[in-house]
Enzyme design. Structure first.
Site, PDB file in Angstrom:
ATOM      1  CE  LYS A 109      21.133 -15.210  12.278  1.00  0.00           C
ATOM      2  NZ  LYS A 109      19.882 -15.727  12.792  1.00  0.00           N
ATOM      3  N   GLY A 110      24.498 -13.512   7.394  1.00  0.00           N
ATOM      4  CA  GLY A 110      24.211 -13.382   5.964  1.00  0.00           C
ATOM      5  C   GLY A 110      25.323 -13.855   5.055  1.00  0.00           C
ATOM      6  CE  LYS A 138      20.337  -2.332  -0.583  1.00  0.00           C
ATOM      7  NZ  LYS A 138      19.298  -2.296   0.481  1.00  0.00           N
ATOM      8  NE  ARG A 149      19.693 -15.460   7.889  1.00  0.00           N
ATOM      9  CZ  ARG A 149      20.237 -14.254   8.060  1.00  0.00           C
ATOM     10  NH1 ARG A 149      21.035 -13.775   7.141  1.00  0.00           N
ATOM     11  NH2 ARG A 149      19.981 -13.539   9.132  1.00  0.00           N
ATOM     12  CG  PHE A 193      15.042  -5.211   1.944  1.00  0.00           C
ATOM     13  CD1 PHE A 193      15.986  -4.685   2.819  1.00  0.00           C
ATOM     14  CD2 PHE A 193      14.578  -6.503   2.164  1.00  0.00           C
ATOM     15  CE1 PHE A 193      16.455  -5.426   3.899  1.00  0.00           C
ATOM     16  CE2 PHE A 193      15.042  -7.248   3.242  1.00  0.00           C
ATOM     17  CZ  PHE A 193      15.976  -6.716   4.108  1.00  0.00           C
ATOM     18  CB  VAL A 194      18.358  -7.630  -2.498  1.00  0.00           C
ATOM     19  CG1 VAL A 194      18.147  -6.592  -3.584  1.00  0.00           C
ATOM     20  CG2 VAL A 194      19.626  -7.307  -1.721  1.00  0.00           C
ATOM     21  CG  ASP A 223      25.167  -9.969   4.064  1.00  0.00           C
ATOM     22  OD1 ASP A 223      25.745  -8.918   4.426  1.00  0.00           O
ATOM     23  OD2 ASP A 223      24.135 -10.385   4.627  1.00  0.00           O
ATOM     24  CG  ASP A 272      17.940 -11.768   7.232  1.00  0.00           C
ATOM     25  OD1 ASP A 272      18.909 -11.026   6.985  1.00  0.00           O
ATOM     26  OD2 ASP A 272      17.238 -11.634   8.254  1.00  0.00           O
ATOM     27  CG  ASP A 281      21.968  -0.168   3.144  1.00  0.00           C
ATOM     28  OD1 ASP A 281      21.958   0.635   2.207  1.00  0.00           O
ATOM     29  OD2 ASP A 281      20.992  -0.295   3.918  1.00  0.00           O
TER      30      ASP A 281
END
Ligand code: IMP
Ligand code: MG
Length: 188
Positions: A48-49, A136, A170, A157-158, A105, A164, A108
């Site tokens: 969903k990000g 990242k 969000r 952690f963003v 989004d 989220d 990582d």
């Protein structure tokens, strides 16, 4: 503990401002439009990000595109990738012979997108490329490089602009570092 009446109190610092996000999306969108002219790509958003990024990026790409979504989750609530991927929704389009541009989004470890790319490749698209709001690179565990990156972020952690923690934050209009105290209580 998540502050349920004021999101801003949980943010340590703003990493990317609202203005920077909008300007950069316009810039990358123009580049994508140029690169894909005449190709009518399918934009695939990873839910969903990606929602706010997808909406704004699609508007910034001024050529015909089709849009689709898929849903895969690699976290189960925490702040570290579990490596376990849960596949929840596939795309609707047949991508054989099509140019696919995946929108995400944040990248990582890279495992989520690697798995999606491998799965898509079996469907014989004309091409697959990746466009991410945030990269990242320090978190990378597999070999994966996005084709379009809006911003590179440090190992923190963003949250915000779609990203989220436990489905909160969000709707922040910028990207910020979440105070570790918010998740340290939960994860110890
Ligand atoms: P990867 O498979 O490790 O590349 O994980 C990618 C997914 O993990 C992203 O789509 C996000 O949903 C989530 N993720 C990774 N880092 C962060 C972060 O700093 N904040 C919020 N979500 C993150
Ligand atoms: Mg995601």
């Amino acid at each position: 503990m998540i502050n349920k009446s004021d999101m801003l109190q949980d943010i340590e610092r703003v990493l990317v401002s609202e203005e920077e996000i909008h300007a950069r999306i316009r810039e990358v969108g123009a580049q994508i439009a140029e690169d894909y002219r005449g190709k009518c790509p399918i934009l695939v958003g990873v839910l969903k990000g990606v929602v706010p990024f997808f909406a704004e990026m699609a508007n910034a790409i001024s050529i015909p595109v089709q849009e689709d979504f898929m849903c895969i989750t690699s976290f189960e609530g925490g702040t570290e990738s579990t490596g376990k991927l849960t596949f929840r929704k596939d795309i609707d389009h047949d991508i054989e012979g099509r140019h696919v541009l995946i929108l995400e989004d944040i990248i990582d470890s890279g495992s989520t997108l690697k798995m999606i790319c491998e799965m898509f490749r079996e469907r014989k698209p004309a091409s697959i490329k990746i466009c991410t709001l945030l990269d990242k690179p320090t978190g990378r565990k597999v070999d994966l490089k996005p084709d379009y990156t809006c911003f590179t972020v440090p190992p923190a952690f963003v949250v915000g602009f779609g990203l989220d923690y436990e489905d909160y934050y969000r709707n922040l209009p910028f990207v910020g570092v979440l105070k570790p105290s918010v998740y340290q209580d939960q994860e110890s």
